[in-house]
Scaffold this active site. Sequence first.
Site, short mmCIF file in Angstrom:
data_model
loop_
_atom_site.label_atom_id
_atom_site.label_comp_id
_atom_site.label_asym_id
_atom_site.label_seq_id
_atom_site.Cartn_x
_atom_site.Cartn_y
_atom_site.Cartn_z
N ALA A 1 71.39 10.32 50.88
CA ALA A 1 70.16 9.62 51.23
C ALA A 1 70.48 8.42 52.12
O ALA A 1 71.60 7.90 52.07
CB ALA A 1 69.48 9.15 49.96
N GLY B 1 72.97 12.86 48.06
CA GLY B 1 71.85 13.76 48.30
C GLY B 1 72.24 14.95 49.17
O GLY B 1 71.62 16.01 49.07
N GLU C 1 73.63 17.34 46.77
CA GLU C 1 72.52 17.79 45.91
C GLU C 1 71.68 18.85 46.62
O GLU C 1 71.20 19.80 46.00
CB GLU C 1 71.66 16.59 45.51
CG GLU C 1 72.38 15.67 44.53
CD GLU C 1 71.60 14.42 44.23
OE1 GLU C 1 71.41 13.61 45.16
OE2 GLU C 1 71.16 14.24 43.09
N GLU D 1 77.10 8.21 44.04
CA GLU D 1 75.99 7.28 43.79
C GLU D 1 76.35 6.16 42.83
O GLU D 1 75.88 5.03 42.97
CB GLU D 1 74.77 8.04 43.25
CG GLU D 1 74.01 8.85 44.28
CD GLU D 1 74.53 10.26 44.47
OE1 GLU D 1 75.68 10.55 44.11
OE2 GLU D 1 73.76 11.10 44.98
N1 3HC Z 1 72.91 5.60 54.42
C1 3HC Z 1 72.76 4.71 55.42
N2 3HC Z 1 73.78 4.30 56.20
C2 3HC Z 1 75.00 4.81 55.93
C3 3HC Z 1 75.22 5.73 54.90
C4 3HC Z 1 74.10 6.14 54.12
N3 3HC Z 1 74.21 7.03 53.12
N4 3HC Z 1 76.52 6.05 54.89
C5 3HC Z 1 77.10 5.35 55.88
N5 3HC Z 1 76.19 4.60 56.52
C6 3HC Z 1 76.38 3.74 57.70
C7 3HC Z 1 77.37 2.61 57.43
O1 3HC Z 1 76.71 1.49 56.90
C8 3HC Z 1 77.90 2.36 58.83
O2 3HC Z 1 76.91 1.61 59.52
P1 3HC Z 1 77.33 0.50 60.63
O3 3HC Z 1 78.05 1.25 61.69
O4 3HC Z 1 76.04 -0.09 61.03
O5 3HC Z 1 78.22 -0.46 59.89
C9 3HC Z 1 77.93 3.74 59.46
O6 3HC Z 1 77.03 4.54 58.69
C10 3HC Z 1 79.31 4.39 59.41
O7 3HC Z 1 79.79 4.33 58.06
P2 3HC Z 1 81.33 4.11 57.73
O8 3HC Z 1 81.85 2.99 58.55
O9 3HC Z 1 81.44 4.00 56.25
O10 3HC Z 1 81.93 5.48 58.26
P3 3HC Z 1 83.17 6.29 57.71
O11 3HC Z 1 83.33 7.42 58.64
O12 3HC Z 1 84.32 5.37 57.44
O13 3HC Z 1 82.72 6.86 56.28
C11 3HC Z 1 81.20 7.94 54.72
C12 3HC Z 1 81.67 7.78 56.18
C13 3HC Z 1 82.35 8.54 53.87
C14 3HC Z 1 80.01 8.84 54.70
C15 3HC Z 1 80.86 6.53 54.16
O14 3HC Z 1 79.99 5.90 55.06
C16 3HC Z 1 80.17 6.57 52.82
O15 3HC Z 1 80.83 6.66 51.80
N6 3HC Z 1 78.83 6.48 52.81
C17 3HC Z 1 78.05 6.41 51.61
C18 3HC Z 1 77.90 7.78 50.97
C19 3HC Z 1 77.04 7.70 49.74
O16 3HC Z 1 77.18 6.82 48.92
N7 3HC Z 1 76.11 8.65 49.60
C20 3HC Z 1 75.17 8.63 48.54
C21 3HC Z 1 73.94 7.93 48.99
S1 3HC Z 1 72.80 7.65 47.69
C22 3HC Z 1 72.02 9.14 47.50
O17 3HC Z 1 72.32 10.08 48.16
C23 3HC Z 1 70.92 9.12 46.50
C24 3HC Z 1 70.51 10.49 46.10
O18 3HC Z 1 71.21 10.88 44.95
C25 3HC Z 1 69.06 10.56 45.84
#
Ligand code: 3HC
Length: 694
Positions: free
Chosen positions: A64, A105, A108, A128
Amino acid sequence: MVHLDLRKIGDAGVAVLRMDNPPVNSIGSQVRVALGERLAAALADDTVQAIVLTGTGKFFCSGADIREFNTPKTQIRPLLRELIATVETAGKPIVAAINGTALGGGLELTLGCHGRVASEDAKLGLPEVKLGVLPGAGGTQRLPRVVGVPAALNIIVEGEPLTAQQALECGLVDEVAADPVEAACRLALEIRRGERASRAIDPAPLGDVVPANVFEEARRNAQRRYRGCIAPQECIACIEKTLHTDLQTGLTFEAERFKFLVEGDQSKAQRHIFFAERKAAKLPTSAPAAEVRSVGVIGAGTMGGGIAMSLVNAGIPVVLFEQSEEALQRGLGVIQKNYEVSRKRGRFTQEEIDARLALIRRSLDYSDLADVDLVIEAAFEDMQVKKDIFAKLDQACKKDAILATNTSRLDINEIAAVTSRPAQVLGMHFFSPANVMRLLEVVKGARTADTVLATVFRLAQRIGKIPVLVGVCDGFVGNRMVSHYTREAYFLLEEGCTPAQVDGALRRFGMAMGPLQMQDMAGLDISWAARKRQAATRPAHLRYSKVADRICEMGRFGQKTGSGFYRYEAGSREPIPDPEIDALIAQCAAEAGITRREISDEEIVARTIYALVNEAARIVQDGIAQRPSDIDVVYVAGYGFPMFRGGPMFYADTVGLPKVLETIRQFHAEHGQYWEPAPLLVELAESGRRFSDL
Ligand code: 3HC
């Protein structure tokens, strides 16, 4: 945002829906709307027999869009859980072609599909929990039904991604393929023709598939590992639901618990840290970074050894310099022992360790450093020692080599001044153990060049550190603040606390360890030396606690001598309260004319944490830190500040700056000059703003 490509395979039609939302293919409201439309079109098209869902580049979908949390955008239909229900109940087989990272997500979404194929380099996970929430689009209900309860507990509560191979082994994916889209098209048609079984989820309760104590144990482990965090416990509760409720009831429960978490302070704090870490890694310059092909490390002690390990772990050759063969042997012995522990824990194989050790070149001669691109000096913390080393490095190293010091307090400019290249001198302050702790304070001297900063930032990321840019002052960001924190801890001892009471209150607040236990771990002699250095310039009218000095005078330097604020059994790090120290504290209090009193946990936390906040406000105002969120990163990544409170600045914003200021003013009236409110704090509190507004 979502591309639809119709493929003809034999006489069958397959619709390939490709999500395309750079940089990481997160699934925000716009992608959900586009995917909903494309899905409806593919389902309505009679020429389409099966559907494949995939992503773009390195990302299938990273979950998400976290930036949309707590905004009206999360309510735009279809919701992610509605989209997944559409996929799950579709009249045509839908197979996920997981072309790269599938997180949160994103994963999921694949769990609603009827089959899953992953590329060889795919990473699959539900992280998450690290954002203080739980998988809220069915992950806690579907994953246990796909991989079993124990594996799901592990994946969801730890939040660590699986490799494609691991996902195959636990049954999360059906195939690993070089071309996952092609393989997914084939699999989808096989399911359509009844040649392969659909992996559609059985919505029935799982029943008592695991012994009753599995969940109790998971709760206990999570409590120990993630002290104070509520999300892991909520994840476990949701997974437990799968035993005795059907899918639909479980999904409703999960949605409620997700809402509770996402609206709470802990998740907001953890999301703040997620973005703060990424912001900290950005420099205010576009200067180019140079390649670092090899690094010299001066000193094979605890810090030097840890730094060398961080470098060789990333495949960077190191020249490890010491003054004597004996010191070099000792240092290499410790490195080998550390790797041995990692091998026993299954982190590295012997071959991997051998490859790392082979990257370390031993050196007793400065001339061995002639070709390295960067030198990191990690010698004894003494200005004269460092100046001597830098003068020699300046002679020995090539002209464009960068010279860094791992000092935790000393003036970088004074060190740079003994070289002919002050623009190439800076601080790289690692945290102990340097091969484990992720924080790196990058200290910019008055003349440090931007390209040097860019080079060191890139290297830091390569070796898995979180670099934070800081300016020159005594203690930079982290240790400058910690001086105020420990000062209040010492005063609290004199005023009525025991060490265990101060440490206990701060541990209950969430700190990884209390300030006095931390001093015992770091070694009391180090701060004693700093206090002796500062004695000459310390204003006589300011309150000064002699407790720590007296403890040092007894030869008690902390864990390394078996006693400090606590005593330690041989080979143990468990602090044991010591009546001798209680007596010494009472004596120091009496000498200072202090009447000891009862002190609450609340006062202990306010006195120590607000001391951090007040000094941090000065640090931001002085320009030593680029932004308040950098300070939060320093404290969470380097000082054991609880991630679920988001760091000292975010915590102060959460409490409310007017309330923080009011308490600081009370402390100022009661305890004097140290508590002079920082002008920036006053300005923000009185204008109704927060640190996060800066
Ligand atoms: N939402 C919004 N922005 C995100 C994002 C996300 N899920 N994941 C990464 N970004 C953004 C970062 O903030 C960054 O933005 P910036 O350039 O403005 O600083 C840009 O994308 C690049 O991110 P990284 O520098 O972290 O890139 P990497 O290539 O090093 O890593 C990644 C990529 C492994 C995907 C890492 O970004 C990450 O771990 N992201 C979070 C993943 C996550 O936690 N997903 C679960 C989300 S919650 C969810 O899905 C709820 C659901 O269950 C309902």
